[in-house]
Design a protein around this motif. Sequence first.
Motif, PDB file in Angstrom:
ATOM      1  N   ARG A  32       0.830  -1.204   0.000  1.00  0.00           N
ATOM      2  CA  ARG A  32       0.000   0.000   0.000  1.00  0.00           C
ATOM      3  C   ARG A  32       0.861   1.249   0.000  1.00  0.00           C
ATOM      4  NH1 ARG A  32      -5.244   1.621   1.125  1.00  0.00           N
ATOM      5  NH2 ARG A  32      -5.415   3.769   1.910  1.00  0.00           N
ATOM      6  N   HIS A  33       1.928   1.232   0.840  1.00  0.00           N
ATOM      7  CA  HIS A  33       2.710   2.474   0.912  1.00  0.00           C
ATOM      8  C   HIS A  33       3.437   2.724  -0.404  1.00  0.00           C
ATOM      9  CE1 HIS A  33       6.754   0.659   1.267  1.00  0.00           C
ATOM     10  NE2 HIS A  33       6.109  -0.335   1.909  1.00  0.00           N
ATOM     11  N   CYS A  34       3.800   1.627  -1.158  1.00  0.00           N
ATOM     12  CA  CYS A  34       4.405   1.818  -2.480  1.00  0.00           C
ATOM     13  C   CYS A  34       3.379   2.398  -3.456  1.00  0.00           C
ATOM     14  CB  CYS A  34       4.942   0.492  -3.001  1.00  0.00           C
ATOM     15  SG  CYS A  34       6.393  -0.119  -2.104  1.00  0.00           S
ATOM     16  N   GLU A  36       0.861   4.305  -2.611  1.00  0.00           N
ATOM     17  CA  GLU A  36       0.706   5.705  -2.256  1.00  0.00           C
ATOM     18  C   GLU A  36       1.852   6.534  -2.823  1.00  0.00           C
ATOM     19  OE1 GLU A  36       0.443   5.636   1.961  1.00  0.00           O
ATOM     20  OE2 GLU A  36      -1.655   4.953   2.001  1.00  0.00           O
ATOM     21  N   ASP A  37       3.071   6.023  -2.767  1.00  0.00           N
ATOM     22  CA  ASP A  37       4.219   6.757  -3.355  1.00  0.00           C
ATOM     23  C   ASP A  37       4.035   6.973  -4.846  1.00  0.00           C
ATOM     24  OD1 ASP A  37       5.404   6.889  -0.882  1.00  0.00           O
ATOM     25  OD2 ASP A  37       6.701   5.127  -1.207  1.00  0.00           O
TER      26      ASP A  37
END
Length: 589
Positions: A32-34, A36-37
């Motif tokens: 998920r954080h990738c 978002e990036d």
Amino acid sequence: MESLERDLSCPVCLEMFNKPVLLLPCQHNLCRHCAEDILTNMGGWARYGGSFKCPTCRDQITLGRQGLDGLKRNILVETIIESYRVAQSAGIKTAPPGGGAYCRDHKDERVNLYCVTDERPICGLCVIGQHNQHNIIELQTIFKEKKEKIETEMNRLQQKNSDMSKEMSDIQATLRIIEVSLLNTKAKLLSECESLITLINERKDALVEKLEKEQRESSRTLREQIASRQTRLDKSKKTAAWVEDMLGKKDVAQFIQVRSSALDRADRATTSSPADDDFGSALRARRTAAASALERIERTTAALLDDASDYRSPSSYRTTSALDRANSALERGSSALERTSALLEGRRAERTERASAILGTERDRDRDRDRNESLSTSSRHDDIDTSAMSLLSRKIGLTGSFVDNSWPGLLFRLDPKTAHRDLKLTNGNLTVEWDPDYDIDVEDSVERFLGYSVAVLGDKAISSGRHYWEIDVSESRTYRIGVCSRDAQRDSIIGNTEDGWVLRRNAREYTLRHDVNSPVRLAMQHDLDKIGILLDYNRGELAFYNADIGLRLHTLKAHFVSPICPAFSLWDGVVTVVSGCPWPDFLLN
């Protein structure tokens, strides 16, 4: 395990998926954080929609109003990751795909993809950046392709190195062969040169000795004649002075008393001895013999110079002119002696006329008596000359009135139909000369010798009886002389097969050959000049002789089953057949 770890790695951060793991509509996973990036870099919002391309398959992902919250979590992957981490908690973490290399544009990201367009490895963030429209493939795919290509090039390079090593080995082997061959050729050349130098020195010593012998004999004969003439001239002068003194006396009685003595002394002074009367002819014969000897020496010298043609120096060409000058000097000396003899004869005749006028007819009567004695002496000299000529005729083997020989030799000539193309027949087909530049204008036939068999046969086939002939080999150093079958193979060297029997000379080595495996070596102290061959066909014997001294060299035993012919093979110089010569005394005794 590395394959499982690669499958559980995020295509963007290249790390193991971190919760929550989002399942994209294209069925690929993403942290998920990738995600978002990615949206943040594209200017979108994670909670309010947007779109981006899947880092793995490049499909366009469109988010709804809920943004990333609208995507489902992949609970299965999360569970697998949790189990994997528990199982590997005590182990060592393997390197992610791409190894430890980092992207040059994103320093914290490891490379896991390959841009075919730019031909370099990239990370997942590069896909949504400057490589957005490029051809992107997995790093493992390009790795396999590049590796296979490198392996192919490596194999080709190794094969090339192997070929070069083999070529170097061949070159080194060839080099060793050349070096050995050069050493052998050099040794053979030095040996041949030494042999040639030895031969030249021997021939030189022989020629010098022969010239000096001719000079000594000629000088001795001429000096004896000069001394004899001088003695007779002194006696004649004394006799003339005594007669003139007697003529000046006035006492008639004393003149009558010494008349007979004066007559005898005048006759002895004016009458020439048979040796003096024959001096002119003897001198001419001596000059002819000397000229013949000089001619023989010239031929020998010319043959020697031909043998050493490759080593000839300018001084060698002056030999003939030196011999010509020696011959001219001998002729001038002979002419001078003849003129001296004529002068003495003239003076003697003058004194004789003066004495005849004084002494009268008694001198004529006494001269007739002395002439009869002289004729008797001349007759004895003629008998001696005839005996000497007869002995000489037997020595050299002449036929004619001097020799009555009932054993004639084999009469034959060389057959030109059998002569090899390198052999030149001359002297009525009695002489054969090796001449590789000679090319007869005839067609090859089954009778002509070919190839390495440089040979010629005699034109007479022998099938019975005893026969003798001689061969002059003084002008050749490499030959084979003997007999062979009339039907011998024309491409085989005579003496190397079962149908040939020869005496072979090669330089200073003499061998008898019949079949190549059974040579008989002869120990020779001197070179042969003339070879005699005695063939007894019925008894199967072939004897070789040194015809100059009557020495038997060797007798070969044979079994003749077909007609045989005299055979000659040579690779140097000239060989001459002495055809029809009578049997020598050493065979008749």
